[in-house]
Design an enzyme around this catalytic site. Structure first.
Site, PDB file in Angstrom:
ATOM      1  CE  LYS A 197      -3.080   2.621   3.107  1.00 49.31           C
ATOM      2  NZ  LYS A 197      -3.763   2.645   4.397  1.00 49.31           N
ATOM      3  CD  GLU A 242      -5.511   7.703  11.191  1.00 48.23           C
ATOM      4  OE1 GLU A 242      -4.899   6.621  11.215  1.00 48.23           O
ATOM      5  OE2 GLU A 242      -5.961   8.198  10.149  1.00 48.23           O
ATOM      6  CD  GLU A 287      -7.180   2.502   2.129  1.00 44.47           C
ATOM      7  OE1 GLU A 287      -6.991   3.665   2.533  1.00 44.47           O
ATOM      8  OE2 GLU A 287      -7.961   2.221   1.202  1.00 44.47           O
ATOM      9  CD  GLU A 427     -10.417   7.704  -0.088  1.00 43.75           C
ATOM     10  OE1 GLU A 427      -9.529   7.696   0.796  1.00 43.75           O
ATOM     11  OE2 GLU A 427     -10.787   6.682  -0.703  1.00 43.75           O
TER      12      GLU A 427
END
Length: 443
Positions: A197, A242, A287, A427
């Site tokens: 990733k 986050e 992911e 996104e």
């Protein structure tokens, strides 16, 4: 110029906030106490605000975290601390923002404010900090707060209308077509093997005819994104969902996000849309799994007990849904000392959620493909105190106020082998939405 510590030690006094002493300046919510240059760390009506600057650390390069930690230890070694409140965030305290990359020219900073206002579990307090030899008192702390707030009437209980501002948004380092080509390059790199990733970011620039108001930006973010941590460290502002790491005594916590769905994609009348689309997507689950494993692997050496759920939950925000996992750990002492929040930041950053995995390979590809310096975007932002406690979010859903008329916004997307460039571009626009709203632009 911000003074550095000289012959005088850091002195701090923390006392309960006396609403009567502040008088008419004490507003109903912490966000109403924001001043134009205030440091900000707020969520759900709690957190910290800072005013003024009395000392700072500035650094760049791969040793920026270790150098900042040593500077803070040196400050604390001679500090004279008086604290009648005794909760995380009282006593000696600094706000911080660190560049994402060790190759970045953007300075990483720890800044000791002159005054802190804190809110936690129904308790409110003031901390007055000095490095000039003066002795802070409860009276001086309250007088200082009145002075800062009196000088900033626009920050007191002001409203933030949602009428669109007169501004334009243009491409930053890459156009949309160039960035989609970059995503395709990332997918091909993953397909060649060795890389699972990579997180690729892009920037856009908002320009205005009238100066932007930092206070209004932060107040809008607090109001619209109350589940996020609204941060402000100098020109860096945003509201991150986050948490890289929070340390409260012997306990550490993190919130890992990876896997995103735009709420505007939900069909009218749909039930359980996010759970079905996010939870049922192999690409999104993969992911997310990369991100959780990345964080827990780096955190494990510092913990005696580490826990995280087998299944992620759906985090609902006004603009998007995320797959989310909350990780908790009991910290292990080494040579009689627990790791500080900043030491854990150094160990954990960057996670797969903002870099990729393996992170060294992903980091190299980011430098090759993005064609920009991320600066503080996706870097740690937050605070730490003298006891090692702290809260460090990842600087997402944010922007840098480059000058009074221009703001640079950043957003990224996790790229795996199944990624589609057009979907990843969409996104990023969903992730730009909080800052566009905060700037009063159509979003």
């Amino acid at each position: 110029m911000t003074p550095t510590l000289g012959t005088h030690p850091l002195r701090t006094l923390t006392t309960a906030l006396d609403a009567a002493a502040v008088g008419r300046h004490l507003a109903a919510t912490p966000a109403d106490l924001l001043a134009p240059d205030a440091f900000c760390w707020l969520r759900r009506g709690e957190g910290l605000l800072g005013y003024g600057e009395i000392a700072q650390f500035t650094g760049t390069g791969p040793e920026r975290f270790a150098d900042a930690e040593q500077w803070w230890k040196d400050v604390l070694a001679g500090a004279l601390v008086r604290d009648t409140v005794h909760v995380p965030g009282t006593g000696a305290l600094a706000f911080g923002s660190f560049a994402f990359s060790k190759f970045s020219a953007h300075p990483s900073v720890l800044v000791i404010p002159e005054l802190v206002v804190g809110f936690r579990d129904g308790t409110a307090w003031l901390t007055h900090l000095t490095v000039d030899g003066s002795v802070p008192t409860a009276e001086s702390a309250h007088a200082l707060l009145r002075r800062h707030l009196s000088a900033s009437p626009e920050g007191l209980g002001s409203t933030t209308p949602d009428t669109p501002a007169a501004g334009t948004v243009s491409a930053g380092a890459l156009t949309e077509e160039q960035w989609k080509a970059t995503v395709a390059d990332g997918v091909r790199a993953i397909g060649r093997g060795g890389l699972d990733k990579v997180v690729l970011a892009r920037d856009v620039v908002a320009r205005f005819d009238e100066p932007v108001q930092r206070v209004s930006i932060l107040q809008r973010l607090v109001r619209l994104y109350g589940e996020c941590w609204t941060y402000g460290v100098r020109g860096l502002v945003g509201a991150t969902p986050e948490m890289l790491i929070k340390v409260d005594g012997t306990t550490a916590q993190a919130r890992v996000l990876a896997g995103t769905l735009d709420r505007e994609d939900e069909p009218a009348g749909a039930v359980g849309f996010a759970a079905a689309v996010l939870g049922g997507s192999a690409k999104q689950r993969q992911e997310h799994d990369f991100a959780v494993r990345s964080l827990t692997r780096q955190l494990a050496p510092f913990a005696t007990d580490l826990a995280f759920p087998a299944e992620p939950f759906i985090l609902e925000l006004p603009n998007v849904w995320h797959l989310a996992s909350d990780v908790t750990a009991e910290l292990a002492a080494f040579e009689g000392h627990l790791p500080t929040s900043l030491a854990l930041v150094e160990a954990l950053h960057p996670t797969a959620a903002v870099c990729g995995t393996p992170r060294e390979d992903a980091g190299k590809l980011i430098l090759e493909l993005e064609k920009m310096d991320r600066g503080p975007y996706a870097g740690p932002v937050g605070w730490l105190d003298g006891a090692g406690n702290g809260e460090w979010g990842i600087a997402l859903r944010g922007a840098v106020l480059e000058d009074p008329l221009s703001v640079r916004l950043y957003a990224g997307a996790g790229i795996v082998e199944a990624s589609d460039p057009e979907a990843e571009l969409a996104e990023t626009w969903a992730k730009f939405r909080p800052m566009l709203q905060a700037l009063g632009l159509h979003a």
